[in-house]
Design a protein around this motif. Structure first.
Motif, PDB file in Angstrom:
ATOM      1  N   GLY A   1       0.762  -1.236   0.000  1.00  0.00           N
ATOM      2  CA  GLY A   1       0.000   0.000   0.000  1.00  0.00           C
ATOM      3  C   GLY A   1       0.790   1.281   0.000  1.00  0.00           C
ATOM      4  N   GLN A   2       2.125   1.215   0.031  1.00  0.00           N
ATOM      5  CA  GLN A   2       2.947   2.425   0.094  1.00  0.00           C
ATOM      6  C   GLN A   2       3.554   2.720  -1.274  1.00  0.00           C
ATOM      7  OE1 GLN A   2       2.939   4.490   2.442  1.00  0.00           O
ATOM      8  NE2 GLN A   2       4.774   5.750   2.340  1.00  0.00           N
ATOM      9  N   GLY A   3       2.693   2.770  -2.297  1.00  0.00           N
ATOM     10  CA  GLY A   3       3.131   3.187  -3.622  1.00  0.00           C
ATOM     11  C   GLY A   3       4.152   2.280  -4.274  1.00  0.00           C
ATOM     12  N   MET A   4       4.188   1.002  -3.875  1.00  0.00           N
ATOM     13  CA  MET A   4       5.199   0.086  -4.424  1.00  0.00           C
ATOM     14  C   MET A   4       6.589   0.721  -4.355  1.00  0.00           C
ATOM     15  SD  MET A   4       3.669  -2.685  -5.230  1.00  0.00           S
ATOM     16  CE  MET A   4       1.984  -3.268  -5.377  1.00  0.00           C
ATOM     17  N   PHE A   5       6.888   1.338  -3.202  1.00  0.00           N
ATOM     18  CA  PHE A   5       8.124   2.108  -3.034  1.00  0.00           C
ATOM     19  C   PHE A   5       9.373   1.295  -3.300  1.00  0.00           C
ATOM     20  CE2 PHE A   5       7.967  -0.091   0.967  1.00  0.00           C
ATOM     21  CZ  PHE A   5       9.293  -0.237   1.341  1.00  0.00           C
TER      22      PHE A   5
END
Length: 390
Positions: free
Chosen positions: A21-25
């Motif tokens: 869920g963290q922008g595919m960081f």
């Protein structure tokens, strides 16, 4: 053990959220967007702030002078009070390197309320605009330790023109040679991407804003609309502040990993890396003790609890605790693998990420300590106060 079990379970949930869920960081495939050469190449000024950079300039400046750019372009090196002959060295390098013309300018000491780099950029931008009034479309703001492949400027401009971007920034590939660089440097970029996911930054209507100060192509009219660098003159973390100012004025920004832009600055000892991180870590937390406490607690939960839970659970015969710690550690290590591959480092370093995170925790605490001792945000003989104190 009960509290540790709960913390380990929480760490697993956090890592599931970070992974999905963290922008595919953690992915490293955000590179320059699709681009086609413009029909007419616009004028560009390359502005290089430099303070005591004689050590790295022979490796970086010739790469800028040798840019294969089809349009009008020139380089402005702003010698910011150097004492090591940076300005004269730049002139000698230009005499021996055919290519873009070089102008070396001297801005004098910064006025009160300005950081040295932004003061230098202000002077360099002003000189560039005065030399080409009304005809300067782009500014390439690049640090003195950044080496560019010959097509770097051309590809940046093509990307900005094709995608109608106001700011295009590439995170230069940092030097990774020594033991400490291998342990700390890839994690630095990994943590940055976790905090500022590139995919979120690159959304046209996104709210997340960041840039990498070593390589920023900026439309001149966007800089004028945003009032930069004057509007961010006190910023220690100037690249993030620059991107936010451009976005707040309706500009479109883009940030990704570089393929052919590299930092040549060496960080051979842990102390060198420690100072690099600590000088701005507390500024990133806006000098707020509560944010510092939350950051320390968050790093401990997310990065340190998993290995502790695994080994403590095994020692105490608590399989649930051990499994939770192992799962969180596995997710953590798995998300770090792409960054290690990008930096061409052995994957055995992935499970060592908790140790690196502990180092960053200590660096952040030290950054706060140095701030309250009056030595925060120190860089090459200058110390900057927090903006509200300036």
């Amino acid at each position: 053990m009960g509290l540790l079990s709960i913390a380990a379970a929480a760490a697993v949930l956090v890592w599931l959220w970070l992974t999905l869920g963290q922008g595919m960081f953690w992915r490293t495939d955000v590179r320059l967007p699709a681009r086609t050469p413009p029909a007419r190449w616009p004028a560009v000024a390359v502005v290089v702030p430099a303070r005591d950079e004689a050590e790295v300039l022979p490796y970086s400046l010739p790469s800028l002078l040798a840019q294969d750019y089809p349009g009008p372009a020139e380089v402005y090196l702003v010698d910011d009070g150097s004492t090591d002959g940076t300005g004269e060295l730049a002139r000698r390098l230009a005499r021996g390197t055919p290519g873009l013309p070089l102008t070396v300018v001297h801005p004098g000491d910064p006025e009160p309320g300005w950081t040295g780099k932004l003061w230098a950029l202000r002077h360099g931008i002003a000189c560039a605009r005065a030399a080409r009034p009304g005809g300067l479309r782009y500014l390439l703001l690049t640090d003195a330790d950044i080496a560019h492949e010959p097509d770097s400027l051309r590809e940046l401009v093509a990307a900005a023109e094709s995608a109608e971007l106001d700011l295009v920034s590439q995170m230069a590939r940092l030097r990774v040679v020594g033991v400490w660089e291998r342990l700390v440097v890839p994690a630095f970029v990994y943590f940055f991407a976790q905090l500022y996911p590139f995919r979120w930054i690159n959304r046209p209507a996104g709210r997340t804003a960041a840039a990498a100060g070593g390589c920023v192509l900026l439309r001149t009219d966007a800089a004028v609309r945003a009032g930069v660098p004057d509007a961010i003159r006190q910023a220690v973390i100037d690249d993030v502040s620059l991107a936010r100012a451009v976005r707040d004025c309706g500009g479109r920004i883009w940030l990704g990993l570089a393929e052919r832009v590299d930092s040549v600055r060496p960080y051979p000892a842990l102390g060198d890396l420690w100072r690099m991180v600590a000088r701005s870590a507390y500024a990133q937390l806006r000098h707020r003790p509560l944010l510092l406490a939350g950051t320390v607690a968050g790093i401990a939960l997310v990065y340190l609890v998993p290995p502790v839970a695994l080994f403590a659970g095994l020692a105490a015969g608590r399989p649930a605790t051990a499994w939770a710690g192992a799962a969180a550690w596995l997710l953590m290590s798995g998300t770090y693998v792409p960054m290690l591959r990008y930096y061409r480092q052995p994957l055995v370093l992935a499970p060592l990420l908790p140790a690196t995170a502990l180092l960053y925790l200590l660096m952040t605490v030290d950054s706060a300590v140095q701030h309250y001792r009056g030595r925060g945000a120190a860089w090459k003989g200058r110390t900057y106060a927090r903006p509200s104190d300036a």
